[in-house]
Design a protein around this motif. Structure first.
Motif, mmCIF file in Angstrom:
data_model
loop_
_atom_site.group_PDB
_atom_site.id
_atom_site.type_symbol
_atom_site.label_atom_id
_atom_site.label_comp_id
_atom_site.label_asym_id
_atom_site.label_seq_id
_atom_site.Cartn_x
_atom_site.Cartn_y
_atom_site.Cartn_z
ATOM 1 N N GLU A 114 0.829 -1.209 0.000
ATOM 2 C CA GLU A 114 0.000 0.000 0.000
ATOM 3 C C GLU A 114 0.862 1.257 0.000
ATOM 4 O O GLU A 114 0.512 2.261 -0.632
ATOM 5 C CB GLU A 114 -0.929 -0.001 1.217
ATOM 6 C CG GLU A 114 -1.938 -1.135 1.224
ATOM 7 C CD GLU A 114 -2.725 -1.202 -0.077
ATOM 8 O OE1 GLU A 114 -3.194 -0.132 -0.542
ATOM 9 O OE2 GLU A 114 -2.881 -2.299 -0.623
ATOM 10 N N LEU A 115 1.967 1.206 0.713
ATOM 11 C CA LEU A 115 2.898 2.338 0.705
ATOM 12 C C LEU A 115 3.390 2.603 -0.710
ATOM 13 O O LEU A 115 3.366 3.743 -1.192
ATOM 14 C CB LEU A 115 4.088 2.038 1.616
ATOM 15 C CG LEU A 115 5.275 2.992 1.522
ATOM 16 C CD1 LEU A 115 4.941 4.337 2.135
ATOM 17 C CD2 LEU A 115 6.504 2.405 2.189
ATOM 18 N N ALA A 116 3.841 1.542 -1.386
ATOM 19 C CA ALA A 116 4.371 1.703 -2.748
ATOM 20 C C ALA A 116 3.291 2.228 -3.689
ATOM 21 O O ALA A 116 3.536 3.140 -4.494
ATOM 22 C CB ALA A 116 4.927 0.373 -3.243
ATOM 23 N N ALA A 117 2.086 1.677 -3.579
ATOM 24 C CA ALA A 117 0.998 2.105 -4.465
ATOM 25 C C ALA A 117 0.630 3.567 -4.229
ATOM 26 O O ALA A 117 0.236 4.281 -5.162
ATOM 27 C CB ALA A 117 -0.219 1.208 -4.262
ATOM 28 N N SER A 118 0.784 4.028 -2.986
ATOM 29 C CA SER A 118 0.431 5.420 -2.674
ATOM 30 C C SER A 118 1.386 6.422 -3.323
ATOM 31 O O SER A 118 1.082 7.617 -3.380
ATOM 32 C CB SER A 118 0.425 5.635 -1.157
ATOM 33 O OG SER A 118 1.744 5.672 -0.629
ATOM 34 N N ALA A 160 13.448 2.209 2.964
ATOM 35 C CA ALA A 160 13.381 3.376 3.854
ATOM 36 C C ALA A 160 13.146 4.658 3.050
ATOM 37 O O ALA A 160 12.441 5.567 3.500
ATOM 38 C CB ALA A 160 14.666 3.489 4.663
ATOM 39 N N VAL A 161 13.729 4.731 1.854
ATOM 40 C CA VAL A 161 13.509 5.892 0.986
ATOM 41 C C VAL A 161 12.035 5.959 0.580
ATOM 42 O O VAL A 161 11.411 7.026 0.610
ATOM 43 C CB VAL A 161 14.419 5.838 -0.255
ATOM 44 C CG1 VAL A 161 14.021 6.941 -1.253
ATOM 45 C CG2 VAL A 161 15.877 6.002 0.144
ATOM 46 N N LEU A 162 11.472 4.817 0.195
ATOM 47 C CA LEU A 162 10.044 4.784 -0.149
ATOM 48 C C LEU A 162 9.203 5.269 1.033
ATOM 49 O O LEU A 162 8.259 6.047 0.849
ATOM 50 C CB LEU A 162 9.622 3.373 -0.538
ATOM 51 C CG LEU A 162 10.197 2.795 -1.840
ATOM 52 C CD1 LEU A 162 9.721 1.357 -2.031
ATOM 53 C CD2 LEU A 162 9.805 3.636 -3.047
ATOM 54 N N ALA A 163 9.554 4.815 2.231
ATOM 55 C CA ALA A 163 8.804 5.222 3.420
ATOM 56 C C ALA A 163 8.910 6.727 3.646
ATOM 57 O O ALA A 163 7.933 7.384 4.006
ATOM 58 C CB ALA A 163 9.305 4.460 4.646
ATOM 59 N N ALA A 164 10.108 7.272 3.435
ATOM 60 C CA ALA A 164 10.319 8.713 3.632
ATOM 61 C C ALA A 164 9.536 9.541 2.618
ATOM 62 O O ALA A 164 9.171 10.692 2.896
ATOM 63 C CB ALA A 164 11.806 9.037 3.535
ATOM 64 N N LEU A 165 9.268 8.967 1.444
ATOM 65 C CA LEU A 165 8.555 9.685 0.387
ATOM 66 C C LEU A 165 7.036 9.548 0.496
ATOM 67 O O LEU A 165 6.305 10.173 -0.259
ATOM 68 C CB LEU A 165 8.999 9.167 -0.985
ATOM 69 C CG LEU A 165 10.456 9.451 -1.374
ATOM 70 C CD1 LEU A 165 10.817 8.700 -2.655
ATOM 71 C CD2 LEU A 165 10.700 10.943 -1.551
ATOM 72 N N SER A 166 6.581 8.760 1.459
ATOM 73 C CA SER A 166 5.149 8.486 1.571
ATOM 74 C C SER A 166 4.342 9.761 1.829
ATOM 75 O O SER A 166 4.717 10.566 2.683
ATOM 76 C CB SER A 166 4.898 7.499 2.706
ATOM 77 O OG SER A 166 3.506 7.358 2.938
ATOM 78 N N PRO A 167 3.231 9.925 1.126
ATOM 79 C CA PRO A 167 2.356 11.073 1.412
ATOM 80 C C PRO A 167 1.577 10.885 2.708
ATOM 81 O O PRO A 167 0.996 11.834 3.221
ATOM 82 C CB PRO A 167 1.406 11.098 0.202
ATOM 83 C CG PRO A 167 1.362 9.672 -0.260
ATOM 84 C CD PRO A 167 2.731 9.119 -0.008
ATOM 85 N N ASN A 168 1.566 9.654 3.216
ATOM 86 C CA ASN A 168 0.882 9.341 4.476
ATOM 87 C C ASN A 168 1.936 9.183 5.561
ATOM 88 O O ASN A 168 2.636 8.172 5.610
ATOM 89 C CB ASN A 168 0.073 8.052 4.318
ATOM 90 C CG ASN A 168 -0.721 7.696 5.565
ATOM 91 O OD1 ASN A 168 -0.315 8.006 6.689
ATOM 92 N ND2 ASN A 168 -1.844 7.018 5.390
ATOM 93 N N PRO A 169 2.078 10.159 6.454
ATOM 94 C CA PRO A 169 3.153 10.090 7.459
ATOM 95 C C PRO A 169 3.032 8.918 8.413
ATOM 96 O O PRO A 169 4.046 8.387 8.876
ATOM 97 C CB PRO A 169 3.039 11.434 8.198
ATOM 98 C CG PRO A 169 1.638 11.885 7.970
ATOM 99 C CD PRO A 169 1.259 11.379 6.604
ATOM 100 N N VAL A 170 1.814 8.481 8.696
ATOM 101 C CA VAL A 170 1.628 7.339 9.595
ATOM 102 C C VAL A 170 2.099 6.054 8.916
ATOM 103 O O VAL A 170 2.843 5.258 9.495
ATOM 104 C CB VAL A 170 0.144 7.208 10.025
ATOM 105 C CG1 VAL A 170 -0.046 5.973 10.894
ATOM 106 C CG2 VAL A 170 -0.307 8.458 10.759
#
Length: 253
Positions: A114-118, A160-170
């Motif tokens: 879901e993170l990647a898709a976002s 971790a880079v993908l996580a840092a780029l997430s539009p959803n901070p949670v």
């Protein structure tokens, strides 16, 4: 005669003042780096004794929400709790109840797709360069055991880079936290020390396809690729754990 139950105690005064200061910081729209009023003004504002106020401020400092500076320009300043510090504090919760590989990957298989898709439609050229630069660390066979370990850490850095780029901070924080658990888990560190060139190639293949799907704007493909990537990593990690357990039992005989 039945003993009358005591009513539950409320929070102590310093804890109450601590929460009131937090609310006041939000209400005043203070930002990291802004100075709080002098101690005397705080005592008057929150109707607290000097000891209570100092204890409340120490609590806020321990939480990473304020910092104290000494000197002519010193005082108490609003601070932002760094993500790494927040993850470190949260990680302490698992110090005596370490999660298993299955625990972590059960959640990663749900969250990381879901993170990647976002991220579809949200990444720019600089973001793709950042991901590709991370991949360059492990786009070639390692020459030493130390280099292979660094490559394994860089593979986690990609996520971790993908996580840092997430539009959803949670969502981004939770995925980053799970990746940190893998870095810190003793059994995972032992697995990462084991040479396995095929694992590097497989992970790189998944990530290259993931980037292609992100650039194509294909959210379903992105979600599917990441899910299969997580599932593959899960199976590998658990297989290694089982093999290490067998080796340990063999040595004990």
């Amino acid at each position: 005669m039945a003993t009358k139950a005591r009513p539950p105690r409320g929070p102590k005064r310093p804890a109450v003042i601590c929460e009131e200061i937090k609310d006041w910081i939000v209400a005043q729209n203070l930002k990291p780096g802004d100075r709080l009023p002098q101690e005397k003004a705080l005592i008057e504002r929150f109707r607290a004794s000097k000891g209570t106020m100092r204890e409340a401020l120490r609590s806020l400092e321990a939480q990473g929400l304020v910092t104290t500076r000494t000197g002519p320009r010193g005082g108490v300043f609003v601070a932002a709790l760094e993500e790494s510090r927040a993850m470190e504090l949260l990680g302490n919760y698992f110090f005596f109840r370490q999660p298993s590989i299955a625990d972590i990957y059960t959640v990663r298989c749900q969250l990381e797709p879901e993170l990647a898709a976002s991220l579809v439609g949200r990444l720019g050229e600089a973001d793709y360069r950042r991901l590709e630069e991370t991949m360059r660390v492990y786009d070639h066979p390692a020459e030493t055991v130390g280099e292979e370990y660094r490559q394994r850490m860089a593979e986690l850095d990609f996520h971790a880079v993908l996580a840092a780029l997430s539009p959803n901070p949670v969502l981004g924080f939770m995925c980053g936290f799970l990746q940190n658990l893998l870095r810190d888990l003793t059994v995972c560190r032992r697995i990462y020390d084991r040479p396995n060139p095929e694992l590097r190639e497989k992970g790189l293949s998944y990530q290259m396809r993931l980037i292609e799907a992100l650039k194509a704007g294909d959210a379903e493909s992105v979600r599917s690729i990441m899910y299969r990537h997580m599932l593959s990593a899960w199976r590998y990690m658990e297989a290694c754990e089982a093999e290490m357990r067998t080796d340990f039992l063999r040595l004990k005989k």
